[in-house]
Design an enzyme around this catalytic site. Structure first.
Site, PDB file in Angstrom:
ATOM      1  N   VAL A  11       0.844  -1.211   0.000  1.00 22.22           N
ATOM      2  CA  VAL A  11       0.000   0.000   0.000  1.00 22.22           C
ATOM      3  C   VAL A  11       0.874   1.254   0.000  1.00 22.22           C
ATOM      4  CG1 VAL A  11      -1.703   1.326   1.317  1.00 22.22           C
ATOM      5  CG2 VAL A  11      -1.954  -1.145   1.123  1.00 22.22           C
ATOM      6  N   PHE A 141      -8.534   0.583  -1.069  1.00 23.84           N
ATOM      7  CA  PHE A 141      -9.261  -0.587  -1.570  1.00 23.84           C
ATOM      8  C   PHE A 141      -8.478  -1.316  -2.656  1.00 23.84           C
ATOM      9  CE2 PHE A 141     -12.272   2.497   0.082  1.00 23.84           C
ATOM     10  CZ  PHE A 141     -12.998   1.724   0.969  1.00 23.84           C
ATOM     11  N   LEU A 142      -7.183  -1.018  -2.777  1.00 27.98           N
ATOM     12  CA  LEU A 142      -6.395  -1.633  -3.849  1.00 27.98           C
ATOM     13  C   LEU A 142      -6.240  -3.129  -3.639  1.00 27.98           C
ATOM     14  CD1 LEU A 142      -3.280  -2.392  -2.839  1.00 27.98           C
ATOM     15  CD2 LEU A 142      -3.001   0.064  -2.997  1.00 27.98           C
ATOM     16  N   LYS A 193     -14.367   0.171   5.145  1.00 27.78           N
ATOM     17  CA  LYS A 193     -13.294  -0.737   4.717  1.00 27.78           C
ATOM     18  C   LYS A 193     -13.575  -2.181   5.172  1.00 27.78           C
ATOM     19  CE  LYS A 193      -9.457  -2.454   3.508  1.00 27.78           C
ATOM     20  NZ  LYS A 193      -8.397  -2.216   2.589  1.00 27.78           N
ATOM     21  N   ASN A 197     -14.445  -5.493   2.729  1.00 26.78           N
ATOM     22  CA  ASN A 197     -13.676  -6.743   2.701  1.00 26.78           C
ATOM     23  C   ASN A 197     -14.511  -7.930   3.201  1.00 26.78           C
ATOM     24  OD1 ASN A 197     -11.449  -5.720   1.501  1.00 26.78           O
ATOM     25  ND2 ASN A 197     -10.070  -5.927   3.245  1.00 26.78           N
ATOM     26  N   LEU A 240     -17.091 -14.025  -7.849  1.00 25.79           N
ATOM     27  CA  LEU A 240     -17.958 -15.209  -7.833  1.00 25.79           C
ATOM     28  C   LEU A 240     -17.204 -16.403  -8.392  1.00 25.79           C
ATOM     29  CD1 LEU A 240     -21.533 -14.054  -8.931  1.00 25.79           C
ATOM     30  CD2 LEU A 240     -20.802 -14.887  -6.690  1.00 25.79           C
ATOM     31  N   ALA A 242     -15.517 -19.645  -7.862  1.00 26.30           N
ATOM     32  CA  ALA A 242     -15.356 -20.685  -6.842  1.00 26.30           C
ATOM     33  C   ALA A 242     -13.920 -21.189  -6.890  1.00 26.30           C
ATOM     34  CB  ALA A 242     -16.334 -21.818  -7.105  1.00 26.30           C
ATOM     35  N   CYS A 250      -5.166  -9.689   3.648  1.00 26.16           N
ATOM     36  CA  CYS A 250      -6.273  -8.792   4.037  1.00 26.16           C
ATOM     37  C   CYS A 250      -7.546  -9.513   4.435  1.00 26.16           C
ATOM     38  CB  CYS A 250      -6.548  -7.829   2.899  1.00 26.16           C
ATOM     39  SG  CYS A 250      -5.109  -6.846   2.498  1.00 26.16           S
ATOM     40  N   LYS A 253      -7.401 -11.649   7.743  1.00 22.79           N
ATOM     41  CA  LYS A 253      -7.171 -10.887   8.986  1.00 22.79           C
ATOM     42  C   LYS A 253      -8.305  -9.904   9.264  1.00 22.79           C
ATOM     43  CE  LYS A 253      -4.409  -6.863   7.686  1.00 22.79           C
ATOM     44  NZ  LYS A 253      -5.241  -5.733   8.039  1.00 22.79           N
TER      45      LYS A 253
HETATM   46  C1  UGA Z   1      -8.486  -7.366  -0.848  1.00 23.28           C
HETATM   47  C2  UGA Z   1      -9.636  -6.535  -1.424  1.00 23.28           C
HETATM   48  O1  UGA Z   1     -10.089  -7.110  -2.642  1.00 23.28           O
HETATM   49  C3  UGA Z   1      -9.169  -5.095  -1.687  1.00 23.28           C
HETATM   50  O2  UGA Z   1     -10.266  -4.312  -2.139  1.00 23.28           O
HETATM   51  C4  UGA Z   1      -8.615  -4.516  -0.386  1.00 23.28           C
HETATM   52  O3  UGA Z   1      -8.123  -3.205  -0.577  1.00 23.28           O
HETATM   53  C5  UGA Z   1      -7.474  -5.385   0.103  1.00 23.28           C
HETATM   54  O4  UGA Z   1      -7.967  -6.722   0.322  1.00 23.28           O
HETATM   55  C6  UGA Z   1      -6.970  -4.791   1.393  1.00 23.28           C
HETATM   56  O5  UGA Z   1      -7.683  -4.872   2.396  1.00 23.28           O
HETATM   57  O6  UGA Z   1      -5.924  -4.128   1.379  1.00 23.28           O
HETATM   58  P1  UGA Z   1      -6.351  -8.589  -1.929  1.00 23.28           P
HETATM   59  O7  UGA Z   1      -6.031  -9.074  -0.558  1.00 23.28           O
HETATM   60  O8  UGA Z   1      -5.240  -8.021  -2.752  1.00 23.28           O
HETATM   61  O9  UGA Z   1      -7.477  -7.432  -1.859  1.00 23.28           O
HETATM   62  O10 UGA Z   1      -6.947  -9.814  -2.711  1.00 23.28           O
HETATM   63  P2  UGA Z   1      -8.321 -10.163  -3.430  1.00 23.28           P
HETATM   64  O11 UGA Z   1      -8.245  -9.842  -4.852  1.00 23.28           O
HETATM   65  O12 UGA Z   1      -9.472  -9.638  -2.653  1.00 23.28           O
HETATM   66  O13 UGA Z   1      -8.294 -11.759  -3.298  1.00 23.28           O
HETATM   67  C7  UGA Z   1      -8.368 -12.366  -2.012  1.00 23.28           C
HETATM   68  C8  UGA Z   1      -8.470 -13.854  -2.126  1.00 23.28           C
HETATM   69  O14 UGA Z   1      -9.744 -14.236  -2.641  1.00 23.28           O
HETATM   70  C9  UGA Z   1      -7.428 -14.498  -3.049  1.00 23.28           C
HETATM   71  O15 UGA Z   1      -6.914 -15.635  -2.395  1.00 23.28           O
HETATM   72  C10 UGA Z   1      -8.230 -14.887  -4.279  1.00 23.28           C
HETATM   73  O16 UGA Z   1      -7.697 -16.003  -4.938  1.00 23.28           O
HETATM   74  C11 UGA Z   1      -9.584 -15.195  -3.667  1.00 23.28           C
HETATM   75  N1  UGA Z   1     -10.715 -15.026  -4.608  1.00 23.28           N
HETATM   76  C12 UGA Z   1     -10.991 -13.819  -5.162  1.00 23.28           C
HETATM   77  C13 UGA Z   1     -11.529 -16.128  -4.915  1.00 23.28           C
HETATM   78  O17 UGA Z   1     -11.314 -17.256  -4.417  1.00 23.28           O
HETATM   79  N2  UGA Z   1     -12.578 -15.946  -5.763  1.00 23.28           N
HETATM   80  C14 UGA Z   1     -12.867 -14.742  -6.319  1.00 23.28           C
HETATM   81  O18 UGA Z   1     -13.856 -14.655  -7.085  1.00 23.28           O
HETATM   82  C15 UGA Z   1     -12.046 -13.648  -6.004  1.00 23.28           C
END
Ligand code: UGA
Length: 404
Positions: A11, A141-142, A193, A197, A240, A242, A250, A253
């Site tokens: 970040v 929200f990145l 936030k 999440n 969505l 699976a 993130c 936690k």
């Molecule tokens: C997440 C949020 O998406 C961000 O908006 C937020 O800013 C960030 O946390 C944070 O709190 O800083 P991130 O941790 O980078 O971002 O990852 P995500 O893209 O959310 O993915 C999280 C997990 O969900 C990954 O393991 C991914 O493989 C899984 N996932 C994601 C799925 O299993 N299915 C999906 O459809 C999407």
């Protein structure tokens, strides 16, 4: 402006390079001397698309240091340190430590302190009591893997402030993004936030439960269900997919932190708690698919990072899977385009597939798409739904959410 950034993780660095591109002077502070030394030599400590290039291009706008003293005449300072969950509760010690350091440095001027770290409601108020300077809550929200793109093109900018002028200044800073701005109280910005999440986590766990049912049905594929329900604008097609579960630094936690925060207020977040429980059961299901193929032998795990386009393995489900497989007596080799681990022998992609009796896709890297031909002859479990089932050998292929 002269802008301080304390905490040079994903970040902090993404914020830094994007603001440096806008011509601001950035003082990046971190307690990790090695990280600072590397950055002084234009070396990014993490892999994040575009980060290394941006760091090199705008290096003239950066100062990297371990010395908080350099922050004394900045216009604003971002707090971007980590807020880990320890024993199920958020640990805010790093944020408050920074606040105390800033109090000692900033007392000579009117620097605005901007909190970007994910913090439970009430934290900005406490930081204000410590620093006395104006405090703005500006949560981030990145997503890792697209951190720079997301920082430049956010869906919305949250500005939580008590003092209007301080909020205006931070709002102006992000004006170049053209994103809609929502002005809120500190507590609202902090809560938004967590709500965001938590909702994302719930959405994934929801489709994962639907996937469980699809697996028990004849001719039923969760990807078709997800596509169709996602066409309803109220549901939307995103998040969505699976899979074997959500991980990263993130969602795990933050969901835990908000559940325990709410519980301390006498409220149960039953849906978020259920989402966590569903997520914790994902690996068991993959292992049982594997046992349907072989009881012992060599398993190749494709993907170690918690998601594609990052080398981050924090709370990676792939890594947890590797540990579980080893404890079940399987021999595990792994391949990832960027991430590494000591938990398994890391080999090249072809070697990984060659050694394996069973190949499990654990992270949806683009590189693993179109592998169907290469996987011929192997047992395969698609944990992220990136292979085309029609191109796989029926009796040797299983996938999350794919029925008989
Ligand atoms: C997440 C949020 O998406 C961000 O908006 C937020 O800013 C960030 O946390 C944070 O709190 O800083 P991130 O941790 O980078 O971002 O990852 P995500 O893209 O959310 O993915 C999280 C997990 O969900 C990954 O393991 C991914 O493989 C899984 N996932 C994601 C799925 O299993 N299915 C999906 O459809 C999407």
């Amino acid at each position: 402006m002269k802008i301080g950034i304390v905490g040079l993780g994903v970040v902090g660095l993404a914020t830094g390079v994007v603001l440096a591109e806008q011509g601001h002077k950035i003082i990046g502070v971190d307690i990790d001397q090695n990280k600072v030394k590397g950055l002084e030599c234009k070396r990014s400590p993490i892999y994040e698309p575009g980060l290394q290039e941006m760091l090199e291009r705008y290096f003239h706008n950066f100062t990297f240091t371990t010395d908080y003293g350099l922050l004394f005449n900045t216009d604003l300072v971002f707090i971007t340190v980590s807020t880990p969950t320890i024993d199920g509760k958020i640990y805010l010690g790093y944020v408050f430590d920074v606040a105390k350091r800033l109090r000692d440095i900033l007392k000579r001027n009117d620097t605005i302190v901007v909190i970007k770290s994910t913090v439970v409601p009430g934290t900005a108020r406490k930081v204000k009591e410590i620093v006395k300077n104006d405090v703005v809550s500006n949560p981030e929200f990145l997503r890792e893997g697209s951190a720079i793109l997301d920082t430049k093109n956010p869906d919305r900018i949250m500005i939580g402030s008590e003092n209007k002028e301080a909020g205006d200044l931070v709002e102006n800073l992000w004006k170049f993004t053209n994103a809609p701005v929502i002005r809120t109280t500190w507590e609202e910005a902090e809560m938004i936030k967590y709500a965001a999440n938590s909702f994302l986590a719930v959405k994934i766990s929801f489709i994962n439960e639907i996937a469980n049912v699809c697996e028990k049905l004849k001719d039923c594929d969760v990807t078709v269900i997800a596509k169709a329900i996602g066409m309803d604008e109220r549901i939307s097609p995103y998040f969505l997919n699976a899979g074997i579960g959500w991980g990263g630094s993130c969602l795990p936690k933050d969901t835990q932190a908000i559940v325990s925060f709410a519980r301390d207020l006498g409220e149960e977040l039953k849906i978020v708690e259920a989402a966590i429980r569903v997520n914790n059961e994902r690996i068991k299901r993959v292992v049982s698919m594997l046992k349907g193929f072989i009881k012992e032998g060599n398993v190749c795990v494709l993907g170690v990072a918690f998601k594609p386009n990052t080398d981050d393995t924090r709370e990676s489900v792939a890594l947890k899977l590797i540990k579980t497989l080893k404890s079940e007596g399987y021999k595990v080799v792994a391949y990832d385009p960027k991430a590494i681990t000591n938990e398994a022998r890391m080999v090249g992609l072809d070697e990984c597939i060659r050694i394996a009796d069973v190949v499990i896709i654990a992270t949806e890297w683009d590189e693993f798409k179109g592998l169907e031909e290469k996987l011929r002859g192997k047992y395969v479990i698609d944990g992220r739904r990136i292979l085309d089932p029609s191109k796989m050998e029926k009796e040797k292929f299983k996938a999350v959410g794919l029925g008989e």
